[in-house]
Design a protein around this motif. Structure first.
Motif: not given
Length: 139
Positions: A60-78
């Protein structure tokens, strides 16, 4: 690549970034330190190990020597989901039972397998993600 920091229950820092060719939206698998060994049924010889897949994350956010990564998001219909506010979906839902509204929209087709041979070894691990876990970019 490895997990360098755990920010919270949905975000981690990977020890590679823009200088390593990582781009926003790239997917990564977080792999545990030891997988399940698979043996050849005829020879008994080890064929290797299945990865201990802990999670999939997205850059989600990229730096020269590191990356912030997040879990996947899922919508549950209802109730309360955007699907329920879509006029066509709402009209379709009126023709179903109330419980049908809460069913998941996508499921895998079942394979015709010998159920006595199911080992469950290739499911997502329930082991916690730790600093130092291996991170592999998905193709």
């Amino acid at each position: 690549m490895r997990i360098a920091k755990i920010i919270d229950t949905a975000s981690v820092v990977i020890n590679a970034g823009e200088d390593n060719g990582i781009k926003k939206g790239d997917k990564f698998q977080i792999i545990g330190k030891k997988g399940v060994e698979v043996l050849d049924p005829e020879t008994g010889e080890s064929l290797g190990t299945l990865d201990d897949l802990k999670a999939t994350v997205i850059a989600s956010e990229i730096y020269p020597h590191m990356t912030i990564a997040n879990s996947e998001m899922h919508e549950i219909p209802g109730i309360g989901s955007s699907e329920m506010f879509n006029a066509e979906s709402f009209q379709n839902a009126l023709g179903t039972s109330q419980m049908d509204i809460f069913k998941k929209r996508y499921v895998h087709d079942r394979l015709n397998v010998d159920k006595s041979q199911i080992t469950g070894s290739f499911k997502k691990s329930n082991k916690p993600i730790q600093i130092g876990d291996l991170v592999v970019k998905e193709n």
